[in-house]
Design an enzyme around this catalytic site. Structure first.
Site, mmCIF file in Angstrom:
data_model
loop_
_atom_site.group_PDB
_atom_site.id
_atom_site.type_symbol
_atom_site.label_atom_id
_atom_site.label_comp_id
_atom_site.label_asym_id
_atom_site.label_seq_id
_atom_site.Cartn_x
_atom_site.Cartn_y
_atom_site.Cartn_z
ATOM 1 N N VAL A 1 0.654 -1.282 0.020
ATOM 2 C CA VAL A 1 -0.042 -0.056 -0.033
ATOM 3 C C VAL A 1 0.901 1.163 -0.081
ATOM 4 O O VAL A 1 1.840 1.441 0.825
ATOM 5 C CB VAL A 1 -0.883 0.115 1.407
ATOM 6 C CG1 VAL A 1 -1.665 1.400 1.103
ATOM 7 C CG2 VAL A 1 -1.807 -1.073 1.372
ATOM 8 N N HIS B 1 5.343 5.028 1.078
ATOM 9 C CA HIS B 1 4.978 3.716 1.266
ATOM 10 C C HIS B 1 4.232 3.757 2.700
ATOM 11 O O HIS B 1 4.720 4.419 3.574
ATOM 12 C CB HIS B 1 6.117 2.812 1.187
ATOM 13 C CG HIS B 1 5.752 1.551 1.156
ATOM 14 N ND1 HIS B 1 5.600 0.555 2.092
ATOM 15 C CD2 HIS B 1 5.745 0.810 -0.026
ATOM 16 C CE1 HIS B 1 5.360 -0.522 1.764
ATOM 17 N NE2 HIS B 1 5.403 -0.514 0.319
ATOM 18 N N HIS B 2 3.324 3.150 2.645
ATOM 19 C CA HIS B 2 2.524 2.843 4.011
ATOM 20 C C HIS B 2 3.470 2.362 5.327
ATOM 21 O O HIS B 2 3.052 2.375 6.288
ATOM 22 C CB HIS B 2 1.396 2.230 3.802
ATOM 23 C CG HIS B 2 -0.050 2.556 4.823
ATOM 24 N ND1 HIS B 2 0.066 2.769 6.091
ATOM 25 C CD2 HIS B 2 -1.317 2.518 4.334
ATOM 26 C CE1 HIS B 2 -0.848 3.151 6.391
ATOM 27 N NE2 HIS B 2 -1.827 2.962 5.775
ATOM 28 N N SER B 3 4.445 1.716 4.832
ATOM 29 C CA SER B 3 5.261 0.870 5.933
ATOM 30 C C SER B 3 5.914 2.086 6.858
ATOM 31 O O SER B 3 6.188 2.011 7.932
ATOM 32 C CB SER B 3 6.189 0.259 5.477
ATOM 33 O OG SER B 3 7.210 0.803 4.549
ATOM 34 N N ASN C 1 3.401 2.012 12.483
ATOM 35 C CA ASN C 1 2.319 1.487 12.094
ATOM 36 C C ASN C 1 2.201 0.221 13.489
ATOM 37 O O ASN C 1 3.035 -0.433 13.689
ATOM 38 C CB ASN C 1 2.105 0.560 10.983
ATOM 39 C CG ASN C 1 2.071 1.443 10.026
ATOM 40 O OD1 ASN C 1 1.001 2.413 9.758
ATOM 41 N ND2 ASN C 1 3.087 1.629 8.921
#
Length: 525
Positions: A52, A172-174, A376
C-alpha cells in the site's frame, strides 16, 4: 508526453548514489542506533498483496518553486528516522531493518511542467493531475532509496488565464499510518496569517471540561454529591458490561469473517487481484461549514456526518447501478427502489493503536532531534454500512451515529491486533498477510476521515488551497477518505475502474446527499 499518452516527468538535478554505509555522515549516531527492526505492521505492508502507498495531493494557486522546496525539505527529512532510512533484509535472519542513509533530495523531488499540448489533450489542469496520479499508481516506489517522493506539477498558461501548482506526496504505508504521515506533512508547514506558528488541529479541551464538571460537583449539597457518586459508579459498571459484550460480539464477527462470512456481491465489490491494478484517484472539495451545520443541529460529530453522507451517497449510487443491471428502474424512494434487501456491506478500518505524536512532537523531533513515537501498530475494525434509501435524509446520519457510538464501546481493534500478532509470532509473516488479505477481501471498502489544520497553511512559502489524501495497493475496489482543511472538506475516492468505471458520478451522489441532508437539517432547526 510519451507515445502512449501518459505523462512523463523529468528529474531535478543529477542522480547521486545513496550512501548505505553504516554510520555515514556526522549527524548519525553509532551503527547500532541507526538500525531498527520493522514493526510487524510495517513488514505486512511489504507483502506483495498488501503493498500500500499513500498519496497526499496539495493544490495551490501559484507555481511551486522546486529549489525552495528542496532546500528546505531536505533539512527536515534528513532528521526523520523513517524518511531517511532504507529497508534492508538481513541475509542470515531474513529480518527487515531500517538502516539510516544520506538522503539525496534530487532523487525524491520530481518536476513536471504542464504544457499547452497537455491542456489540449486532457482539457484541464485537474484532469492532467488525475491522469498523472493514475500513472503513478501503476508502479511501486524504488526500494534503493527511502520510500517517499514529492512530485511537482506546475501550470503557467496565459491561454486559459491560470497559474498554479500541484504537489503530490507518494509515501509507502510502512513509514506510518495516515494520521502520522499527515502530522509530518503539517510539521513542514506554517500558518499563512502567522508564518512563525505551526497549524493547529481541532480537538476537545478535555481538561477544561473536567475542571468545569468538578467545579459544578463541589458546589452541590452532600446529598446530591452522594447520589452523583452512586450514579457515576452505576454508569461505569454498565459501560464495562457493554464494552465486554460489544467486544465479544465483534471478535466473533471477526472470526466468522475470517472463515466464511462475506459481504454481499454488490456492483462495487472488488474482483480478485484488484490490489495489483492501477487506481483512479479523484476528489471533490465541499464545504466543511455545511458539515458543521449538520453536526450542530443533530448534536453529532463530523465523523458521524461524514459516515451518514457516505451511506446516503453509496445508496443512491448503488440504486442506479442495480437499475442498470436489471434494465428497468423501480424508482428512488424508501418504498420503491432497485436495492436488494439486507445488503451486507462493510468497511475495513485500519486503526493505528500507537499513540499519535501530534504535530508539535513531530516538529520538535525534526527541528531539535527529540524523540517521538512513529510507525504502524494496526488493528482491524469492521464497520457496517446501511445501504437503504431514506425519504428523510437525516435518517442517514442518525444511523451513522448509532453505528459509530456502538464501535466506540468496543475493544475490537485491540483484540484484532493481538490476534494478528499471535498469528505472526507462531505462523510467520506469510500467514499474517494471508489473514489480513482474507479479512479485507471479504469486506467491500475502506473508509477513513483525516483531520487537517484549522487554518490556511503554507508549504515552505507556498499557500495551499486544499489537501486530498488517498492510497492505492489495497485489495478493495473502493476507498473513501475525507480530508478536512480550514473551511473545506475533500472527499477522495480511490477506485478500481474495472469495478467502478464512473467515480465522478459517485462523487456527485455524495455531494448531492450532503446538500439534501443540509437542507433537511436547516428545516429541522
Amino acid at each position: 508526453m510519451d507515445s502512449s499518452g501518459g505523462l512523463r516527468w523529468r528529474r531535478l538535478g543529477s542522480l547521486k548514489p545513496i550512501q548505505t554505509k553504516k554510520g555515514a555522515g556526522k549527524s548519525y549516531k553509532k551503527a547500532e542506533e541507526d538500525e531498527q527492526p520493522l514493526s510487524p505492521s510495517a513488514r505486512l505492508f511489504h507483502e506483495p498483496d498488501f503493498n500500500v502507498h499513500v498519496t497526499a495531493i496539495m493544490g495551490g494557486d501559484s507555481p511551486i518553486c522546486p529549489r525552495l522546496i528542496k532546500d528546505n525539505l531536505v533539512l527536515s527529512i534528513q532528521k526523520h528516522p523513517r524518511f531517511s532510512s532504507l529497508h534492508v533484509t538481513d541475509a542470515k535472519t531474513g529480518e527487515m531493518k531500517w538502516v539510516r542513509t544520506k538522503v539525496d533530495i534530487e532523487k525524491h523531488v520530481l518536476l513536471r511542467d504542464i504544457t499547452p499540448l497537455d491542456l489540449e489533450q486532457f482539457g484541464s489542469p485537474e484532469k492532467i493531475l488525475e491522469e498523472y496520479v493514475y500513472n503513478l499508481t501503476k508502479s511501486s516506489l524504488d526500494k534503493s532509496k527511502p520510500l517517499w517522493e514529492l512530485h511537482i506539477l506546475n501550470l503557467e498558461s496565459s491561454e486559459i488565464g491560470r497559474t498554479g501548482g500541484f504537489g503530490i506526496f507518494r509515501i509507502h504505508h510502512s513509514l506510518g499510518d495516515g494520521t502520522s504521515l499527515m502530522s509530518l506533512l503539517l510539521a513542514c508547514t506554517r500558518q499563512v496569517d502567522d508564518p512563525e506558528k505551526l497549524p493547529t488541529i481541532p480537538g476537545q479541551d478535555k481538561n477544561k471540561k473536567k475542571i468545569l464538571e468538578s467545579a459544578t460537583t463541589n458546589r452541590s449539597t452532600p446529598g446530591i454529591k452522594l447520589f452523583g457518586m452512586i450514579w457515576e459508579c452505576v454508569k461505569r459498571i454498565w459501560f464495562l458490561v457493554e464494552l465486554m459484550w460489544n467486544t465479544l460480539v465483534d471478535v466473533v464477527m471477526f472470526g466468522a469473517t475470517t472463515f466464511f462470512l462475506k459481504d454481499t456481491d454488490t456492483p462495487i465489490k472488488a474482483l480478485p487481484g484488484s490490489e495489483f491494478r492501477p487506481r483512479r484517484i479523484v476528489f471533490r472539495v465541499v464545504s466543511l461549514d455545511d458539515m458543521k451545520l449538520i453536526k450542530n443541529v443533530m448534536k453529532m460529530t463530523i465523523n458521524d456526518v461524514a459516515l451518514g453522507v457516505t451511506q446516503a451517497g453509496l445508496s443512491r449510487y448503488l440504486n442506479r447501478r442495480y437499475a442498470e443491471e436489471k434494465g428497468h428502474d423501480n424508482g428512488a424512494t424508501e418504498k420503491n427502489n432497485n436495492l436488494p434487501k439486507n445488503i451486507r456491506l462493510r468497511s475495513t478500518l485500519l486503526i493505528n493503536l500507537r499513540p499519535s505524536p501530534g504535530i508539535q512532537a513531530l516538529a520538535d523531533m525534526m527541528e531539535k532531534d527529540t524523540e517521538a513515537k512513529w510507525g504502524n501498530w494496526i488493528g482491524f475494525v469492521l464497520l457496517p454500512f446501511k445501504i437503504e434509501l431514506r425519504d428523510d435524509p437525516l435518517d442517514y446520519v442518525r444511523e451513522a451515529k448509532s453505528t459509530i457510538d456502538r464501535k466506540k464501546r468496543s475493544l475490537e481493534a485491540v483484540y484484532t491486533f493481538s490476534i494478528s500478532e499471535l498469528v505472526l509470532k507462531f505462523l510467520g509473516i506469510k500467514a499474517s498477510s494471508a489473514l489480513s488479505h482474507k479479512i479485507i477481501t471479504r469486506t467491500t471498502m475502506c473508509f477513513s476521515n483525516l483531520v487537517g489544520p484549522q487554518e490556511e497553511i503554507g508549504f515552505y512559502g507556498h499557500k495551499i488551497s486544499y489537501l486530498a489524501s488517498g492510497s492505492y495497493g489495497q485489495p478493495h475496489a473502493l476507498m473513501i477518505n475525507y480530508q478536512s482543511y480550514a473551511s473545506k472538506m475533500s472527499v477522495v475516492l480511490s477506485v478500481d475502474e474495472s469495478v467502478i468505471p464512473d467515480p465522478h458520478q459517485l462523487l456527485d451522489d455524495i455531494q448531492e446527499s450532503l446538500q439534501l441532508i443540509k437542507d433537511a437539517a436547516i428545516a429541522a432547526s
